[in-house]
Enzyme design. Sequence first.
Site, PDB file in Angstrom:
ATOM      1  N   LYS A 167       8.363  -8.231  26.441  1.00 55.77           N
ATOM      2  CA  LYS A 167       7.940  -7.599  25.193  1.00 55.77           C
ATOM      3  C   LYS A 167       6.844  -8.445  24.541  1.00 55.77           C
ATOM      4  O   LYS A 167       6.781  -9.643  24.839  1.00 55.77           O
ATOM      5  CB  LYS A 167       9.138  -7.396  24.277  1.00 55.77           C
ATOM      6  N   HIS A 197      15.425  -9.350  25.676  1.00 55.05           N
ATOM      7  CA  HIS A 197      16.532 -10.266  25.989  1.00 55.05           C
ATOM      8  C   HIS A 197      17.767 -10.035  25.115  1.00 55.05           C
ATOM      9  O   HIS A 197      18.864 -10.414  25.490  1.00 55.05           O
ATOM     10  CB  HIS A 197      16.068 -11.729  25.906  1.00 55.05           C
ATOM     11  N   LYS A 201      22.558 -10.184  25.877  1.00 58.64           N
ATOM     12  CA  LYS A 201      23.578 -10.991  25.205  1.00 58.64           C
ATOM     13  C   LYS A 201      24.946 -10.365  25.431  1.00 58.64           C
ATOM     14  O   LYS A 201      25.109  -9.148  25.316  1.00 58.64           O
ATOM     15  CB  LYS A 201      23.291 -11.067  23.695  1.00 58.64           C
ATOM     16  N   GLU A 235      17.084 -15.000   9.850  1.00 60.75           N
ATOM     17  CA  GLU A 235      16.902 -16.385  10.271  1.00 60.75           C
ATOM     18  C   GLU A 235      16.688 -17.270   9.057  1.00 60.75           C
ATOM     19  O   GLU A 235      16.164 -16.820   8.036  1.00 60.75           O
ATOM     20  CB  GLU A 235      15.666 -16.503  11.175  1.00 60.75           C
ATOM     21  N   ASP A 254       8.045  -7.196  15.138  1.00 61.52           N
ATOM     22  CA  ASP A 254       8.656  -8.273  15.907  1.00 61.52           C
ATOM     23  C   ASP A 254      10.142  -8.019  16.158  1.00 61.52           C
ATOM     24  O   ASP A 254      10.650  -8.315  17.240  1.00 61.52           O
ATOM     25  CB  ASP A 254       8.475  -9.591  15.124  1.00 61.52           C
ATOM     26  N   HIS A 259      14.631  -4.971  19.181  1.00 66.30           N
ATOM     27  CA  HIS A 259      15.955  -5.541  18.930  1.00 66.30           C
ATOM     28  C   HIS A 259      16.847  -4.671  18.041  1.00 66.30           C
ATOM     29  O   HIS A 259      17.945  -4.274  18.427  1.00 66.30           O
ATOM     30  CB  HIS A 259      15.827  -6.911  18.269  1.00 66.30           C
ATOM     31  N   LYS A 359      12.743 -13.760   7.892  1.00 64.86           N
ATOM     32  CA  LYS A 359      12.653 -15.206   8.103  1.00 64.86           C
ATOM     33  C   LYS A 359      12.954 -15.899   6.782  1.00 64.86           C
ATOM     34  O   LYS A 359      12.827 -15.301   5.714  1.00 64.86           O
ATOM     35  CB  LYS A 359      11.223 -15.583   8.500  1.00 64.86           C
TER      36      LYS A 359
END
Length: 524
Positions: A167, A197, A201, A235, A254, A259, A359
């Site tokens: 990606k 990814h 998980k 995050e 992003d 995701h 963030k």
Amino acid sequence: MFDPCNAACKPSGRNAPTSCVMVIFGGTGDLSQRKLIPALFHLIREGFLSGELRVLCVGQRPFTVDEYRDMIDKGAKGFIEPSLFDAAAWNAFVARLDYLSGIVADQNTYQRLSDRLEAMRLEEGASADRMFYLSTPPSAAPVIVEGLAAAGLVKEDLGWSRIVVEKPFGQDLDSATKLNAQIAHVCDEHQVYRIDHYLGKETVQNILVFRFGNSLFEPLWNRNHIDFVEITATETLGIGNRGRYYEEAGALRDMVTNHLLQLLSLIAMEPPIAFDADAVRDQKSQLWNSIMPMTPEQIIQRTARGQYGPGFAGGKRVLGYRDEENVAPDSRTETYAAVDFRIDNWRWAGVPFYLRTGKALAAQVTEIAIHFKHPPLALFSHIRSENDLPLHCIEPNVITLRIQPNEGITLSFGAKQPGSEMRTSRVSMDFYYHETFNERLPSAYETLLLDVMRGNATQFLRRDGVEAQWRLITPILETWKALSPPQFPNYSFGSDGPQVADALLARNGHAWTPLVPAQDKSSA
Ligand SMILES: NC(=O)c1ccc[n+]([C@@H]2O[C@H](COP(=O)([O-])OP(=O)(O)OC[C@H]3O[C@@H](n4cnc5c(N)ncnc54)[C@H](OP(=O)(O)O)[C@@H]3O)[C@@H](O)[C@H]2O)c1
């Protein structure tokens, strides 16, 4: 007698054939050093690679094979899990890494690659099955795929040929459609593995087992019982030295594309007819297609964005986004995004799915919270305490699926407090992966690399899914761009996010779950 377990639960098996040659473009980069090479070594140490795996990096730097091995030894070794490290095994692994120096825009590179692979097959007994992993900047993908095709390397005459694309898959609907068309021009969709990814998980994979491997929850999984759903991925860190990348991307591109929309599809999709790549991906695409792209008016009502300003972290003063390296002093890039998505199908009509990511927030949390409705009758609310105060009402049930940290599931519900009075409390039943299984969780890249070798594309994105996601995100990007500049920064470093995001939920009488740093249970 039909045994559903026997029919459906065939183990994929530690011994499934995994001998192949893995060709990594960008094998000198951050992803290769931190994730790909360590994942391959972990798989070998765990005994999952039963076959003869060969790794060949194609890089633009004029390294010799020894220089490349030295670079990996110095770089990737630090990312091997201590419990799996063994010096002799590591040295043997590194000594078998191969390197071919060549410019990706030069067709001669692919001819030399083809010759090298053929020599490996004929002279060294290497497999004719090949995985081409594109761990390069997105702009390089079409060039590499076309180069491979022109050299005959995507043909599947002697063995399989699979291309793994990292990606981001485009920047918007137009660029994603163009990239997909370029790839489709030279190889078949079954050869393309678009990797996200997140899908590798363990806890993300467990969402499907939780929903479709238990009969308890699925009857409740609809608008009749569920009030709203929160999907959170936050995050605590700022953007660090990734200013250049982040200025182009922003939080919506992003994190929400890929995701969070993946998590949304797993929570909300209809049961697939089988647990195979096409059946699962059909249902995901159907789910994304049943979300109507928002009009500009709806986007103003149902989205929120933010950008962090200076604040404090760990007792120290920290920079705001606009003061970070390679960020414009008047940047409009969002570091926080929240969207209230509505799924226009029979199961979910009227249920808000709130997605938020950002963030520099108060906690690092990735989780999905399913908020159930209040019981139809407030049986205990009329009972008063001795002081004539109302007793605590029982709060609605919440199921929380924790992706990280403290991977697991919590079900919260009301219980009577001990004593002669009718008092209630909120209690929880908790499942922690580490406590229950006491096993090492494989990294997402370990799981997904093994899936590519085994030809299992279930956890990878299909072309139609990528385009369906961009159909939802592109109008938001365009509307945000067209609106007058937002009042940035609008949240401080280390806070719960901007007030506009709280207002988004308050409008519907809802509120975000507060961001509380989790106590670490992973070593329990
Ligand atoms: N790093 C992560 O954690 C992460 C996570 C998710 C996705 N990704 C994706 O994975 C890919 C690689 O990321 P990365 O972080 O490893 O990037 P990186 O550190 O910049 O490395 C990429 C590698 O690609 C090669 N390269 C650079 N420019 C190129 C060009 N114009 N054409 C062909 N090759 C070029 C370079 O190797 P040589 O010059 O030696 O050939 C470089 O080592 C990107 O698509 C990224 O979006 C990364």
